[in-house]
Design an enzyme around this catalytic site. Structure first.
Site, short mmCIF file in Angstrom:
data_model
loop_
_atom_site.label_atom_id
_atom_site.label_comp_id
_atom_site.label_asym_id
_atom_site.label_seq_id
_atom_site.Cartn_x
_atom_site.Cartn_y
_atom_site.Cartn_z
N ASP A 183 0.84 -1.19 0.00
CA ASP A 183 0.00 0.00 0.00
C ASP A 183 0.88 1.25 0.00
O ASP A 183 1.56 1.54 0.98
CB ASP A 183 -0.91 -0.03 1.25
CG ASP A 183 -2.00 1.02 1.19
OD1 ASP A 183 -2.02 1.83 0.25
OD2 ASP A 183 -2.84 1.03 2.12
N HIS A 284 -12.05 -2.62 0.04
CA HIS A 284 -11.35 -2.02 1.17
C HIS A 284 -12.17 -2.24 2.43
O HIS A 284 -13.37 -2.04 2.44
CB HIS A 284 -11.20 -0.52 0.88
CG HIS A 284 -10.52 0.28 1.93
ND1 HIS A 284 -11.20 1.11 2.80
CD2 HIS A 284 -9.20 0.43 2.23
CE1 HIS A 284 -10.35 1.73 3.58
NE2 HIS A 284 -9.11 1.34 3.27
#
Length: 381
Positions: A183, A284
């Site tokens: 990420d 997510h």
């Protein structure tokens, strides 16, 4: 059946839960939230309640249309998150009314189990190799980690090498049969992403997430064309119209959040659109049990699903963790890194209402950190 009331509960560590009651005793739970703006979303939910009370909860699509468009001004994270939690709760009521899991109402499951990943390393990642080994022993076949802490717009060779070395250490532990997602969290500028991505190619990340912040999504195509690393984005996109602009860039993975992007109804539509661009779904979900339960309904029912995020043990969960508000943890007992399909009605999770009400007496005021670079200027968290 009519909706009789909506209640919201601020609960640690940083979540907002919603309970929708009906005159037939069927209740639904949702998780409307923007992290760090929970009170603002809460106010939006209660404004929308003026329309919902007295309505038939099973008219889910009609309510979605009215709630997102009936106020004339549309879109944005606050409204779409308020609608997302309401939408989750309405689907929960529908599943309980008909006695089936929500994924049955979405066309039935297309898979028997859902691959999950675990977080390692925290905001300023450290000890990632050791943490990756722990998750591997726990049965997970994939982990996700932040690439870095603060980054300058064009950072030094040393910072670049640190990112690569950190990912390499995890790859060495996991081997070639397991996956690493990395990420960037919007912390890297386009220039830094262009520098980092080719150096990560030999380590074969499952994907690199948010290689640029959402306002720079116009640069995604150039990044896609510069690397073989699959790129992912979407946690800060809130509708199919937001996603329409990035699908054409060549991203590999879309990451809408079931508590931000209009709930189950809208994320199902985003998934269908993504399929037309050969884009997979990795919703997510660093949030609570209701958001995860809703995410799993999508994961079981959409064909272009890749992997699911979950928050057990994540670095944000300082005062409470995922299982502290559920009556039975069974839906979240992962087997060899997979969630197994359940026949439980609705979202498939039974919320411990007493625990929620008790936690709401304290509530929270969680805010994300504000970071500054070496020169004192604001930098992306």
């Amino acid at each position: 059946m009519k909706i009789t009331g909506l209640e919201t509960f601020l609960v640690a560590p940083r979540w907002l839960f919603l309970r929708i009651a009906t005159d037939e005793g069927v209740t639904g739970w949702g998780e409307p939230l923007i992290e760090g703006r929970a009170e603002t979303v809460r106010a939006a939910v209660h404004e929308l309640a003026d329309y919902l009370v007295g309505q038939d909860p099973l008219r889910i699509e009609d309510h979605w249309q009215v709630l997102t468009k009936g106020g004339f001004y549309r879109g944005g994270p606050i409204l779409s998150s308020a609608v997302a939690g309401i939408d989750q709760a309405l689907w929960d009521i529908a599943g309980k009314t008909y006695g089936v899991p929500v994924h049955r109402l979405l066309g039935g499951p297309v898979r028997d189990r859902v691959r999950m990943y675990a977080w390692i390393g925290g905001d300023r990642p450290s000890e990632v190799a050791e943490l990756a080994e722990e998750q591997m022993k726990a049965g997970f076949t994939a982990v996700k980690m932040n690439a870095s802490a603060e980054l300058a717009p064009i950072d030094t060779p040393a910072r670049t090498a640190e990112v690569v070395a950190r990912v390499a250490a995890v790859r060495e532990v996991l081997g070639d049969e397991r996956d690493i997602a990395v990420d960037f969290h919007g912390r890297a500028s386009t220039a830094m992403s262009r520098r980092l991505l080719p150096q990560l190619e030999p380590l074969h990340p499952l994907f690199v997430e948010e290689p640029v912040s959402p306002e720079h999504s116009g640069h995604l195509r150039s990044l896609v064309e510069s690397t073989s690393v699959p790129l992912a984005t979407g946690e800060r996109l809130y509708s199919r119209w937001d996603f329409r602009e990035v699908m054409t860039s060549g991203i590999a993975v879309a990451q809408p959040d079931l508590s931000h992007a209009g709930g189950i109804s809208e994320v199902r539509r985003i998934a269908a659109m993504a399929e037309t661009y050969d884009v997979t779904m990795a919703p997510h979900c660093p949030l609570g049990p209701i958001a995860l339960a809703a995410s799993l309904q999508i994961a079981f029912s959409v064909p272009n699903f890749l992997i699911q995020e979950q928050s057990m043990g994540i670095h944000y969960n300082q005062r409470a963790d995922l299982l502290e508000y559920v009556m039975d943890p069974e839906p979240f007992r992962f087997q060899d890194g997979y969630a197994v399909a359940s026949s439980r009605a609705g979202l498939g999770v039974e919320i411990d209402e007493k625990a929620v009400r008790r936690a709401a007496e304290t509530g929270h005021r969680w805010r994300n950190p504000v970071w500054r670079g070496a020169d004192g200027a604001f930098t992306e968290w």
